[in-house]
Design an enzyme around this catalytic site. Structure first.
Site, PDB file in Angstrom:
ATOM      1  N   ASP A 165      -0.550  22.779  85.085  1.00  0.00           N
ATOM      2  CA  ASP A 165      -0.428  23.366  83.756  1.00  0.00           C
ATOM      3  C   ASP A 165      -1.203  24.674  83.733  1.00  0.00           C
ATOM      4  OD1 ASP A 165       0.778  22.153  81.028  1.00  0.00           O
ATOM      5  OD2 ASP A 165      -0.804  23.612  80.593  1.00  0.00           O
TER       6      ASP A 165
ATOM      7  N   ALA B 227       2.944  20.324  83.123  1.00  0.00           N
ATOM      8  CA  ALA B 227       2.770  18.878  83.112  1.00  0.00           C
ATOM      9  C   ALA B 227       1.936  18.291  81.976  1.00  0.00           C
ATOM     10  CB  ALA B 227       2.160  18.426  84.439  1.00  0.00           C
TER      11      ALA B 227
ATOM     12  N   ASP C 204       9.414  20.922  82.327  1.00  0.00           N
ATOM     13  CA  ASP C 204       9.429  20.567  80.903  1.00  0.00           C
ATOM     14  C   ASP C 204       8.872  21.793  80.184  1.00  0.00           C
ATOM     15  OD1 ASP C 204       9.815  18.895  78.683  1.00  0.00           O
ATOM     16  OD2 ASP C 204       7.705  18.355  78.677  1.00  0.00           O
TER      17      ASP C 204
ATOM     18  N   LYS D 248       4.993  12.757  81.635  1.00  0.00           N
ATOM     19  CA  LYS D 248       6.075  12.799  82.628  1.00  0.00           C
ATOM     20  C   LYS D 248       5.521  12.697  84.039  1.00  0.00           C
ATOM     21  CE  LYS D 248       9.259  15.281  79.570  1.00  0.00           C
ATOM     22  NZ  LYS D 248       8.370  15.298  78.388  1.00  0.00           N
TER      23      LYS D 248
ATOM     24  N   CYS E 186      12.167  20.587  74.185  1.00  0.00           N
ATOM     25  CA  CYS E 186      12.272  19.775  72.963  1.00  0.00           C
ATOM     26  C   CYS E 186      12.646  20.709  71.810  1.00  0.00           C
ATOM     27  CB  CYS E 186      10.978  19.015  72.693  1.00  0.00           C
ATOM     28  SG  CYS E 186       9.507  20.044  72.537  1.00  0.00           S
TER      29      CYS E 186
END
Length: 505
Positions: free
Chosen positions: A135, A112, A180, A117, A233
């Site tokens: 995290d 996170a 993510d 997000k 990404c």
């Protein structure tokens, strides 16, 4: 960009893109796009558009997202410090939209930090349900916790754990999970030249191995019928389609469903057209990959996913993860923190436990503050870290053994028998929820003076005082009507309670 793109990377991109490669390569000569996302926990989109000091253009895949004009500095406006918007790269706003979050959902943001997000998820939950933001890197959880506090999140928990340990603690528990995933960052090369320098030919493979382990743990944490959104990404197929196809091959109860995107998203590659890619030569944003994985709802084996809720108290087994009851003294064993830890501004007594009646003293002092200052009391499970009090959407027993950075909404601290309200309590309040409030003007410098930590001269008539309250005491300080922090008013002077580590510089 000044940094030279790695030769191995450019050769692979030529193979992936074919005749589109030259158009793709030209984007590295362009300035990256910037954006903000409206925090609807505090302000509506129409209200922000009416008040915005800079021009905004809608981002097509995020109804609360807007491109900012070149040269705009949204981080240098008081509205940023009031948490009215989050500064975020436009493509990064897409994955949360694909989760299709419903009020009351239990949501896990597994990777996170720094929290963009998670704040987007929280806005969609609108204070209902449960958000656990995690995290693995301890230093990154500090920014994660601060962002959740700044944006007024009341129903969030911050963990610093491995995905495997979260799955063991919450098997089959979450309605929605966002991954993510850590990645080689190729989609950010234009925006961050350091990522170019760190990239090596073997970097995608290293991250792909890590990503597949995260996916396995997420599958164990998901409720039957739930949804996982996986995003990166990067452009590397082994980190994107490769990771998803391998996962699906071993998990027949999952299906990749079309990501959609109303024409803005390109389909995935390598046999996964249901996934979505954002290419910088096709959209106004950086490179991104997303896949939506839906569980078919089939029952899990005994002792695993389907029996998740039996590990939790009956009060949190229903959807939403929280028994909405007021915090009060004498509330049972779930009032004390066990095995967690708090850190950072606003609550950092690492796992200390109260002696004797310490929890009851803290709750009694807090109840007195609520009667005098708020006129109401937050609902949830009280958790005490040393002298620091939180209200959590889960009982502390549900977090036993987990590295807990924030067990819930931070209320404040018991100091010498008095309750001192915390900054995160203020940032999540509305003026109508406080017995005293003061609105500062964002345009004449007084809001900036407050954000710098200065004492302000404030005549009594400027205070909004609820009937039955005295003007003397803690005041919810707002910027154009939106909460920013505490002050303490007496005899025409407002003592500044804005935290030193948050101040305008």
């Amino acid at each position: 960009m000044a940094a030279q793109l790695p030769g191995t990377f450019t050769e692979r991109m030529k193979e992936l893109l074919g005749t589109e490669y030259e158009q793709f390569a030209e984007t590295y000569k362009e300035t990256p796009y910037a954006g903000i996302r409206v925090n609807t926990l505090k302000i509506t989109v129409p209200e922000l558009l009416e008040r915005s000091p800079f021009d905004l253009e809608p981002i097509p895949w995020c109804p609360t997202g807007f491109y900012t004009e070149e040269g705009a500095r949204p981080g240098k406006h008081p509205y940023y410090h009031a948490g009215l918007y989050y500064i975020q790269e436009p493509s990064a706003m897409a994955p949360v939209e694909l989760l299709v979050i419903q009020p009351g959902d239990r949501v896990l943001d597994l990777c996170a930090a720094p929290g963009g997000k998670s704040t987007q998820i929280a806005a969609k939950l609108q204070g209902t349900g449960l958000l656990i933001s995690n995290d693995l890197h301890p230093d990154r959880t500090k920014a994660l916790a601060k962002n959740l506090e700044l944006y007024g999140v009341r129903n969030g928990i911050v963990l610093n754990e491995s995905p495997e340990r979260i799955a063991a603690a919450f098997p089959g528990f979450f309605d929605r999970i966002l991954i993510d995933a850590p990645c080689s960052g190729e989609g950010m090369f234009r925006k961050d030249e350091d990522m170019v320098k760190q990239w090596e030919p073997g970097t995608p493979r290293k991250y792909a191995d890590m990503q597949r382990e995260i996916l396995l743990a997420a599958a164990d944490s998901l409720k039957p019928g739930g949804t996982i959104v996986y995003s990166t990404c990067t452009f590397a197929p082994e980190e994107n389609e490769g990771s998803i196809l391998e996962f699906l091959a071993g998990h027949p109860q999952f299906t990749a469903v079309p990501a959609g995107g109303s024409g803005w998203f390109a389909p995935g590659l390598d046999g996964l057209p249901e996934a979505a890619r954002l290419w910088p030569h096709k959209v106004k944003g950086e490179g991104h990959f997303m896949a939506v994985l839906r569980h078919d709802g089939s029952a899990a084996a005994p002792g695993s996913d389907g029996d998740a809720d039996t590990a939790l108290p009956a009060s949190v087994r229903s959807k939403g993860g929280s028994a909405a009851r007021p915090v009060k003294a004498g509330g049972g064993k779930d009032r004390e923190a066990k095995g967690g830890r708090g850190q950072g501004k606003g609550g950092g007594a690492r796992g200390q436990r109260p002696q004797g009646s310490g929890i009851d003293a803290a709750l009694a002092a807090f109840a007195g503050f609520c009667r005098e200052q708020l006129g109401w009391q937050p609902a949830g499970f009280p958790v005490l870290f040393g002298e620091h009090l939180y209200v959590s959407p889960l009982p502390s027993s549900a977090l036993d053994g987990l590295k807990t950075i924030r067990p819930g909404w931070y209320m404040g601290q018991l100091r010498s028998g008095r309750f001192i309200p915390g900054h995160p309590l203020a940032t999540a309040l509305k003026p109508s929820e406080s017995g005293r409030s003061l609105s500062l003007d964002s345009t004449n410098g007084e809001a900036v003076s407050y954000l710098k930590g200065e004492t302000l001269a404030v005549p009594e008539q400027r205070l909004a005082v609820q009937p039955g309250s005295s003007p003397k005491g803690y005041v919810l300080v707002c910027i154009d009507g939106f909460s920013a922090g505490w002050g303490k008013w007496q005899d025409g002077m407002l003592k500044n309670e804005y935290p030193a580590g948050w101040r305008w510089t």
